[in-house]
Design a protein around this motif. Sequence first.
Motif, PDB file in Angstrom:
ATOM      1  N   PHE A 324       0.939  -1.300  -0.105  1.00  0.00           N
ATOM      2  CA  PHE A 324      -0.190   0.124   0.454  1.00  0.00           C
ATOM      3  C   PHE A 324       0.531   1.360   0.059  1.00  0.00           C
ATOM      4  O   PHE A 324       0.824   2.042  -0.896  1.00  0.00           O
ATOM      5  CB  PHE A 324      -1.064   0.300   0.978  1.00  0.00           C
ATOM      6  CG  PHE A 324      -1.709   1.389   1.140  1.00  0.00           C
ATOM      7  CD1 PHE A 324      -2.982   1.240   0.281  1.00  0.00           C
ATOM      8  CD2 PHE A 324      -1.846   2.302   2.094  1.00  0.00           C
ATOM      9  CE1 PHE A 324      -4.542   2.441   0.652  1.00  0.00           C
ATOM     10  CE2 PHE A 324      -2.615   3.216   2.189  1.00  0.00           C
ATOM     11  CZ  PHE A 324      -3.486   3.690   1.727  1.00  0.00           C
ATOM     12  N   LEU A 325       1.911   1.351   0.706  1.00  0.00           N
ATOM     13  CA  LEU A 325       2.653   2.538   0.862  1.00  0.00           C
ATOM     14  C   LEU A 325       3.615   2.848   0.211  1.00  0.00           C
ATOM     15  O   LEU A 325       3.899   3.492  -0.700  1.00  0.00           O
ATOM     16  CB  LEU A 325       3.395   2.312   2.428  1.00  0.00           C
ATOM     17  CG  LEU A 325       2.716   3.048   2.976  1.00  0.00           C
ATOM     18  CD1 LEU A 325       3.789   3.406   4.683  1.00  0.00           C
ATOM     19  CD2 LEU A 325       2.180   4.242   3.020  1.00  0.00           C
ATOM     20  N   PRO A 326       4.583   1.912  -0.206  1.00  0.00           N
ATOM     21  CA  PRO A 326       5.229   2.125  -1.775  1.00  0.00           C
ATOM     22  C   PRO A 326       4.150   2.047  -3.295  1.00  0.00           C
ATOM     23  O   PRO A 326       4.777   3.440  -3.434  1.00  0.00           O
ATOM     24  CB  PRO A 326       5.572   0.906  -2.291  1.00  0.00           C
ATOM     25  CG  PRO A 326       4.741  -0.337  -1.407  1.00  0.00           C
ATOM     26  CD  PRO A 326       4.285   0.625   0.229  1.00  0.00           C
ATOM     27  N   THR A 327       3.175   1.996  -3.197  1.00  0.00           N
ATOM     28  CA  THR A 327       2.232   1.636  -3.858  1.00  0.00           C
ATOM     29  C   THR A 327       1.660   4.109  -3.879  1.00  0.00           C
ATOM     30  O   THR A 327       2.151   4.203  -5.263  1.00  0.00           O
ATOM     31  CB  THR A 327       1.416   1.572  -4.256  1.00  0.00           C
ATOM     32  OG1 THR A 327       1.737   0.104  -4.279  1.00  0.00           O
ATOM     33  CG2 THR A 327      -0.501   1.293  -5.561  1.00  0.00           C
ATOM     34  N   ALA A 328       1.676   4.638  -2.715  1.00  0.00           N
ATOM     35  CA  ALA A 328       0.790   5.988  -2.655  1.00  0.00           C
ATOM     36  C   ALA A 328       2.360   6.543  -3.350  1.00  0.00           C
ATOM     37  O   ALA A 328       2.197   7.674  -3.368  1.00  0.00           O
ATOM     38  CB  ALA A 328       0.460   5.706  -1.180  1.00  0.00           C
ATOM     39  N   ASN A 329       3.169   6.339  -1.955  1.00  0.00           N
ATOM     40  CA  ASN A 329       4.726   7.682  -2.686  1.00  0.00           C
ATOM     41  C   ASN A 329       4.699   7.465  -4.005  1.00  0.00           C
ATOM     42  O   ASN A 329       4.958   8.199  -4.256  1.00  0.00           O
ATOM     43  CB  ASN A 329       5.787   6.593  -1.066  1.00  0.00           C
ATOM     44  CG  ASN A 329       5.442   7.278  -0.192  1.00  0.00           C
ATOM     45  OD1 ASN A 329       5.141   8.640   0.393  1.00  0.00           O
ATOM     46  ND2 ASN A 329       5.721   5.761   1.027  1.00  0.00           N
ATOM     47  N   GLY A 347       1.665  15.309   2.213  1.00  0.00           N
ATOM     48  CA  GLY A 347       0.268  14.230   1.939  1.00  0.00           C
ATOM     49  C   GLY A 347       0.660  12.949   3.107  1.00  0.00           C
ATOM     50  O   GLY A 347      -0.186  12.595   3.680  1.00  0.00           O
ATOM     51  N   ILE A 348       1.524  11.939   2.309  1.00  0.00           N
ATOM     52  CA  ILE A 348       1.371  11.047   2.038  1.00  0.00           C
ATOM     53  C   ILE A 348       1.774  10.229   3.731  1.00  0.00           C
ATOM     54  O   ILE A 348       0.413  10.318   5.118  1.00  0.00           O
ATOM     55  CB  ILE A 348       2.398  10.262   1.458  1.00  0.00           C
ATOM     56  CG1 ILE A 348       1.967  10.364  -0.058  1.00  0.00           C
ATOM     57  CG2 ILE A 348       1.989   8.622   1.380  1.00  0.00           C
ATOM     58  CD1 ILE A 348       0.802   9.354  -0.483  1.00  0.00           C
ATOM     59  N   THR A 349       2.749  11.584   3.734  1.00  0.00           N
ATOM     60  CA  THR A 349       2.851  11.153   5.805  1.00  0.00           C
ATOM     61  C   THR A 349       2.198  11.662   6.564  1.00  0.00           C
ATOM     62  O   THR A 349       1.738  10.747   7.491  1.00  0.00           O
ATOM     63  CB  THR A 349       4.222  11.887   6.301  1.00  0.00           C
ATOM     64  OG1 THR A 349       5.440  10.971   5.386  1.00  0.00           O
ATOM     65  CG2 THR A 349       4.759  11.457   7.434  1.00  0.00           C
ATOM     66  N   MET A 350       1.223  12.882   6.040  1.00  0.00           N
ATOM     67  CA  MET A 350      -0.284  13.529   7.069  1.00  0.00           C
ATOM     68  C   MET A 350      -1.150  12.851   7.567  1.00  0.00           C
ATOM     69  O   MET A 350      -1.232  12.471   8.411  1.00  0.00           O
ATOM     70  CB  MET A 350       0.455  14.927   6.633  1.00  0.00           C
ATOM     71  CG  MET A 350      -0.969  15.657   7.833  1.00  0.00           C
ATOM     72  SD  MET A 350      -1.450  17.376   6.812  1.00  0.00           S
ATOM     73  CE  MET A 350      -2.106  16.946   5.465  1.00  0.00           C
ATOM     74  N   PHE A 351      -1.187  11.929   6.364  1.00  0.00           N
ATOM     75  CA  PHE A 351      -2.461  11.706   6.578  1.00  0.00           C
ATOM     76  C   PHE A 351      -2.440   9.890   6.515  1.00  0.00           C
ATOM     77  O   PHE A 351      -2.738   9.535   7.235  1.00  0.00           O
ATOM     78  CB  PHE A 351      -3.176  11.025   4.377  1.00  0.00           C
ATOM     79  CG  PHE A 351      -3.857  12.342   4.446  1.00  0.00           C
ATOM     80  CD1 PHE A 351      -5.319  13.141   5.158  1.00  0.00           C
ATOM     81  CD2 PHE A 351      -2.801  13.337   3.814  1.00  0.00           C
ATOM     82  CE1 PHE A 351      -5.893  13.952   4.681  1.00  0.00           C
ATOM     83  CE2 PHE A 351      -3.957  14.729   3.843  1.00  0.00           C
ATOM     84  CZ  PHE A 351      -5.097  15.155   4.273  1.00  0.00           C
ATOM     85  N   MET A 352      -0.887   9.977   6.347  1.00  0.00           N
ATOM     86  CA  MET A 352      -0.918   7.989   6.880  1.00  0.00           C
ATOM     87  C   MET A 352      -0.896   8.196   8.716  1.00  0.00           C
ATOM     88  O   MET A 352      -0.908   6.947   9.509  1.00  0.00           O
ATOM     89  CB  MET A 352       0.859   7.543   6.584  1.00  0.00           C
ATOM     90  CG  MET A 352       1.335   6.511   7.339  1.00  0.00           C
ATOM     91  SD  MET A 352       2.690   5.491   6.784  1.00  0.00           S
ATOM     92  CE  MET A 352       3.930   7.000   7.295  1.00  0.00           C
ATOM     93  N   TYR A 353      -0.029   9.075   9.051  1.00  0.00           N
ATOM     94  CA  TYR A 353      -0.248   9.066  10.556  1.00  0.00           C
ATOM     95  C   TYR A 353      -1.437   9.490  11.041  1.00  0.00           C
ATOM     96  O   TYR A 353      -1.413   9.236  12.177  1.00  0.00           O
ATOM     97  CB  TYR A 353       1.073   9.978  11.049  1.00  0.00           C
ATOM     98  CG  TYR A 353       2.467   9.721  11.222  1.00  0.00           C
ATOM     99  CD1 TYR A 353       2.759   8.410  12.522  1.00  0.00           C
ATOM    100  CD2 TYR A 353       3.550   9.629  10.396  1.00  0.00           C
ATOM    101  CE1 TYR A 353       3.680   7.606  12.586  1.00  0.00           C
ATOM    102  CE2 TYR A 353       4.528   9.185  10.664  1.00  0.00           C
ATOM    103  CZ  TYR A 353       4.948   8.050  11.404  1.00  0.00           C
ATOM    104  OH  TYR A 353       5.929   7.806  11.648  1.00  0.00           O
ATOM    105  N   GLY A 354      -1.931  10.658  10.382  1.00  0.00           N
ATOM    106  CA  GLY A 354      -3.496  10.252  10.645  1.00  0.00           C
ATOM    107  C   GLY A 354      -4.261   9.515  11.149  1.00  0.00           C
ATOM    108  O   GLY A 354      -5.319   9.881  12.363  1.00  0.00           O
TER     109      GLY A 354
END
Length: 410
Positions: A324-329, A347-354
């Motif tokens: 999931f994460l490597p695809t999004a990044n 934004g990826i990091t912000m919403f991931m930790y959100g």
Amino acid sequence: MSAKNQSVTYGRLLTLVLIALVPAFSGALINPTIPAIQNTYSHVPNSETLAQLVSSLSAWIVLIVAPLTGYLLDKYARKPVLLLGVITYGVATSMAFFLDSIYLILLTRVFDGIAVGSLMVTVPTLIADYYSGKRRESVMGYFSAASSGGGVVASLLGGYIASTLGWRYIFLVFAGALLFVPFILRYISEPEVTQETNSEKVGRIEAAVNIVRDNPAWLLISIYALVLLGMLTINLINIEVPFYLTADLGVSDSMVGFMLSTVYAVAFVMALLYGKFKQFLSHVAILAIAFTIASAGFLIITTFDAFGLVYAGVLCSAVGFGVFLPTANDWVASIVDKRYRGRALSGITMFMYGGFALSPFAPDPLIGMYGRLGMLRIAGILLGMIAVALYGFWLIGRTKSGLGAASASD
């Protein structure tokens, strides 16, 4: 390629990938020690909540730090932010070993959140700067794999240190991040993209307008929403499933701990394979399949009441979430203009930790209405609905220019 250049290339790759261990250790190393910390400060009011915050406070700080880091990366430079993040992590976080007050320990976790937020944005941005095409896809996978693998090591190491030396010694491990400093100085150079954009005097408001105008804003928002929902659901495996196993099925804590460590291991393998998957599938296709598999895992968890079958469902979900994460990044890096890459990836990091920060609270209304098992079943159905929508976009993109066509050409 000369031997010297080859050494720099491999040194840079290993440095960027292994830095993923730093944020992975941030929470996974401490989580096994939360009961011991709570017991030590049981005389302090709200000690249970304060002990939980030792683990979770960082996620809330990352929400604030991530977008600010993205702005600094695009406005100024990458390398100083990376270096400062590693030093802050190694020095400030390890200071908790010497502190007696739970409140001062929590203050060090604020610095932990600042460091993790900066690293989780800076490293993917540097990967996108240094690499392109299939190479970038593979390195993004390596970075996510190192994070998952670090979670396995940290969970086991944290439990061992806490049981043999005491929970305070956990914090000394964080000082190991300082070992990355000489490698950053030696192998990480400032990408040309920042040297180009530094000469462009663009204000924050103008930059925001340019991001919306020059990039597919609706697609970015969709990816961010998927990250938020995906991370919120992933963390249910860590938070809610253990309660179900111990309270309803009578599974021991040690067995639950083993199960969670294998989740990280499966995610590690899947992230490593991301580059291979991307050779044959578009980003939207990978996410559609990932959500399908994760949905199936949740439905297996909530359908059977035997630990073996529930465990199989958990591993099934880990297979889906591992890519999931490597695809999004990689998807965001491939569609955004290089001038705004830092802010877009933040934004990826912000919403991931959100998603991580919301996961302990968001399920409560559903648990109150349908019980924990019913809530997990609804989560599985939601994942399935998202998968169906992604399949729709994928099929539309195969017949006309659109979401799937754009991603397939990355």
